[in-house]
Design a protein around this motif. Structure first.
Motif, short mmCIF file in Angstrom:
data_model
loop_
_atom_site.label_atom_id
_atom_site.label_comp_id
_atom_site.label_asym_id
_atom_site.label_seq_id
_atom_site.Cartn_x
_atom_site.Cartn_y
_atom_site.Cartn_z
N LYS A 186 0.84 -1.20 0.00
CA LYS A 186 0.00 0.00 0.00
C LYS A 186 0.87 1.25 0.00
O LYS A 186 0.60 2.21 -0.71
CB LYS A 186 -0.92 0.00 1.23
N ASN A 187 1.95 1.22 0.78
CA ASN A 187 2.87 2.35 0.79
C ASN A 187 3.46 2.57 -0.59
O ASN A 187 3.62 3.71 -1.04
CB ASN A 187 3.99 2.14 1.80
N SER A 188 3.82 1.46 -1.28
CA SER A 188 4.38 1.59 -2.62
C SER A 188 3.36 2.21 -3.57
O SER A 188 3.67 3.13 -4.32
CB SER A 188 4.82 0.22 -3.17
N GLU A 190 0.89 4.08 -2.86
CA GLU A 190 0.65 5.48 -2.52
C GLU A 190 1.83 6.38 -2.90
O GLU A 190 1.67 7.59 -3.05
CB GLU A 190 0.35 5.61 -1.01
N ALA A 191 3.02 5.77 -3.04
CA ALA A 191 4.21 6.58 -3.37
C ALA A 191 4.33 6.83 -4.87
O ALA A 191 5.13 7.66 -5.30
CB ALA A 191 5.47 5.89 -2.85
N ILE A 192 3.55 6.09 -5.66
CA ILE A 192 3.69 6.22 -7.12
C ILE A 192 2.72 7.26 -7.68
O ILE A 192 1.52 7.15 -7.51
CB ILE A 192 3.47 4.85 -7.80
N ARG A 217 10.36 -3.52 -4.38
CA ARG A 217 10.93 -2.30 -4.95
C ARG A 217 9.81 -1.53 -5.65
O ARG A 217 8.93 -2.15 -6.25
CB ARG A 217 11.97 -2.71 -5.98
N ASP A 218 9.84 -0.22 -5.57
CA ASP A 218 8.81 0.52 -6.31
C ASP A 218 9.42 1.72 -7.03
O ASP A 218 10.53 2.14 -6.73
CB ASP A 218 7.67 0.96 -5.38
N SER A 219 8.68 2.21 -8.01
CA SER A 219 9.15 3.35 -8.79
C SER A 219 8.56 4.64 -8.25
O SER A 219 8.37 5.60 -8.98
CB SER A 219 8.73 3.17 -10.25
N GLY A 235 3.29 7.22 14.10
CA GLY A 235 2.63 8.51 13.87
C GLY A 235 3.33 9.37 12.82
O GLY A 235 2.79 10.38 12.40
N PHE A 236 4.54 8.95 12.36
CA PHE A 236 5.21 9.75 11.34
C PHE A 236 4.59 9.49 9.97
O PHE A 236 4.49 8.36 9.52
CB PHE A 236 6.71 9.45 11.28
N THR A 237 4.17 10.55 9.31
CA THR A 237 3.62 10.40 7.97
C THR A 237 3.93 11.64 7.14
O THR A 237 4.07 12.73 7.69
CB THR A 237 2.09 10.18 8.01
N GLY A 242 -2.41 10.50 5.85
CA GLY A 242 -1.77 9.30 6.40
C GLY A 242 -1.94 9.23 7.91
O GLY A 242 -2.36 10.19 8.55
N THR A 243 -1.60 8.05 8.49
CA THR A 243 -1.71 7.92 9.94
C THR A 243 -0.34 7.64 10.56
O THR A 243 -0.16 7.82 11.76
CB THR A 243 -2.63 6.75 10.32
N GLY A 244 0.59 7.16 9.75
CA GLY A 244 1.92 6.85 10.29
C GLY A 244 1.93 5.65 11.22
O GLY A 244 2.83 5.50 12.04
N GLY A 246 1.39 2.41 9.90
CA GLY A 246 1.66 1.22 9.09
C GLY A 246 2.99 0.55 9.39
O GLY A 246 3.05 -0.63 9.76
N LEU A 247 4.08 1.31 9.23
CA LEU A 247 5.40 0.69 9.37
C LEU A 247 5.70 0.28 10.80
O LEU A 247 6.32 -0.75 11.05
CB LEU A 247 6.49 1.63 8.83
N ASP A 248 5.22 1.07 11.75
CA ASP A 248 5.40 0.72 13.15
C ASP A 248 4.73 -0.63 13.44
O ASP A 248 5.32 -1.51 14.08
CB ASP A 248 4.78 1.82 14.03
N GLY A 271 12.51 6.09 -6.15
CA GLY A 271 11.86 4.87 -5.70
C GLY A 271 12.31 4.44 -4.31
O GLY A 271 13.10 5.12 -3.66
N ALA A 272 11.74 3.34 -3.87
CA ALA A 272 12.09 2.83 -2.54
C ALA A 272 12.25 1.31 -2.60
O ALA A 272 11.72 0.65 -3.49
CB ALA A 272 11.01 3.21 -1.53
N LEU A 273 13.01 0.81 -1.63
CA LEU A 273 13.22 -0.63 -1.53
C LEU A 273 12.91 -1.05 -0.10
O LEU A 273 13.51 -0.54 0.85
CB LEU A 273 14.67 -0.97 -1.86
N1 ADP Z 1 7.52 2.90 -0.56
C1 ADP Z 1 7.64 4.13 -0.03
N2 ADP Z 1 8.04 5.16 -0.79
C2 ADP Z 1 8.17 6.41 -0.27
N3 ADP Z 1 7.93 6.71 1.03
C3 ADP Z 1 7.54 5.71 1.85
C4 ADP Z 1 7.36 4.38 1.38
N4 ADP Z 1 6.98 3.62 2.42
C5 ADP Z 1 6.90 4.44 3.49
N5 ADP Z 1 7.21 5.70 3.15
C6 ADP Z 1 7.24 6.88 4.05
O1 ADP Z 1 7.06 6.45 5.38
C7 ADP Z 1 5.97 7.14 5.99
C8 ADP Z 1 5.32 6.26 7.03
O2 ADP Z 1 4.66 5.13 6.45
P1 ADP Z 1 3.51 4.40 7.26
O3 ADP Z 1 4.04 4.07 8.62
O4 ADP Z 1 3.01 3.26 6.44
O5 ADP Z 1 2.38 5.49 7.46
P2 ADP Z 1 1.42 6.20 6.36
O6 ADP Z 1 1.38 5.29 5.16
O7 ADP Z 1 0.09 6.30 7.06
O8 ADP Z 1 2.03 7.53 6.07
C9 ADP Z 1 5.07 7.53 4.82
O9 ADP Z 1 4.26 8.63 5.12
C10 ADP Z 1 6.10 7.85 3.74
O10 ADP Z 1 6.64 9.14 3.91
#
Ligand code: ADP
Ligand code: MG
Length: 280
Positions: A186-188, A190-192, A217-219, A235-237, A242-244, A246-248, A271-273
């Motif tokens: 989902k993050n990928s 949303e990043a595209i 990997r995403d573009s 909480g970082f977003t 966003g809610t921040g 997800g990754l936590d 992109g991101a990996l």
């Molecule tokens: N694939 C990605 N490409 C670019 N930024 C990313 C990616 N994954 C995570 N991030 C960065 O990490 C932040 C935190 O992600 P996450 O914890 O999932 O919260 P949210 O998706 O609600 O912002 C995102 O707001 C974004 O800035």
């Protein structure tokens, strides 16, 4: 002895009851939030059809015609009308901005509630929190992709999967690990940027002696070093709504699996990996 069996049965019945109540509550809140969200979206749509510019143009026009209007109805009335209309135009614009900001905040709160519900749903679906069994990475990935296929297609994002089915199995909680991979994908997505020309997400699975590694990997837009330090902070977003969380949440689940996750980028626009490593 009989008593103990009875007690155990009672405990089980109580647990079942609690589970039912909790899942009903989650279901009801979920539905209510969807209703709420649809109205918030509707308000946003209406705001996008912003016509405050028309009113401002009208105010400007009346001002430019002040002299002719004054000839017709007298300078005092003409002045009052011009002032009145430009006052209304200004107030309307300011209000519209306020409503639009409030709408954005409301959407953020809704997303936050939905994220919390998703996290809670998992515990409900899986009351035994350590339900671990053998998992094949390929099957796990295929299920996640199937769930997001519509999102990928809608946005024209190409997916490539290179996860051999010969990889070793590993032990884990399938529902929770799906949540992790769905969050990352989902993050990928949303990043595209929807207008980018080469949109892709690629998944690669590999094994070494002690590790099973999944790379996603995403573009997408990537990020700078400053951002990379904060990615896993609860909480970082960087997203408007966003809610921040997800990754936590991903990291918490993976740590309980003796697995680890890192997200890196070569910089903005590159992109991101995301790399997830399981012990085998
Ligand atoms: N694939 C990605 N490409 C670019 N930024 C990313 C990616 N994954 C995570 N991030 C960065 O990490 C932040 C935190 O992600 P996450 O914890 O999932 O919260 P949210 O998706 O609600 O912002 C995102 O707001 C974004 O800035
Ligand atoms: Mg996220």
């Amino acid at each position: 002895m009989g008593n103990r069996v009875e007690e155990a049965l009672l405990d089980k019945a109580l647990a079942q009851e609690k589970y039912l109540i909790a899942s009903n509550i989650l279901h009801d809140i979920g539905n209510a939030v969807i209703g709420l969200s649809s109205y918030v979206t509707r308000i946003r749509r209406l705001l996008e059809q912003d016509n405050s510019e028309n009113l401002q143009n009208l105010a400007g026009f009346l001002k430019s015609q002040n002299d002719s209007i004054a000839t017709a109805i007298g300078p005092t009335k003409a002045d009052a009308i011009v002032k009145l209309v430009s006052g209304i135009a200004q107030t309307q614009k300011a209000n519209q901005l306020d409503i639009s900001n409030a709408n954005l905040e409301l959407q953020k709160i809704i997303n936050h509630i939905q994220d919390i519900l998703n996290i809670q749903r998992q515990y409900i679906n899986n009351p035994d929190t350590s339900e671990k069994r053998e998992i094949a990475l390929k099957g796990l990935i295929n299920d996640c992709i199937a769930m997001l296929l519509a999102s990928f297609k809608k946005r024209g994002i190409h997916i490539s999967i290179d996860v051999p089915d010969t990889l070793p199995l590993f032990i884990g909680d399938r529902t929770k690990l799906m949540q992790v991979i769905l969050n990352v994908l989902k993050n990928s997505i949303e990043a595209i940027d929807i207008y980018a020309s080469d949109k892709f997400v690629s998944l690669n699975g590999s094994a070494s002696r002690n590790w099973l590694t999944l790379e996603i990997r995403d573009s997408g837009r990537g990020f700078d070093e400053e951002t990379s330090k904060k990615l896993f902070t609860r909480g970082f977003t960087t997203k408007k709504t966003g809610t921040g969380l997800g990754l936590d949440h991903c990291r918490t689940i993976l740590e309980a699996h003796d697995a680890c996750i890192d997200v890196s980028s070569e910089g903005p626009g590159r992109g991101a990996l995301t790399r997830i490593k399981f012990t085998v």
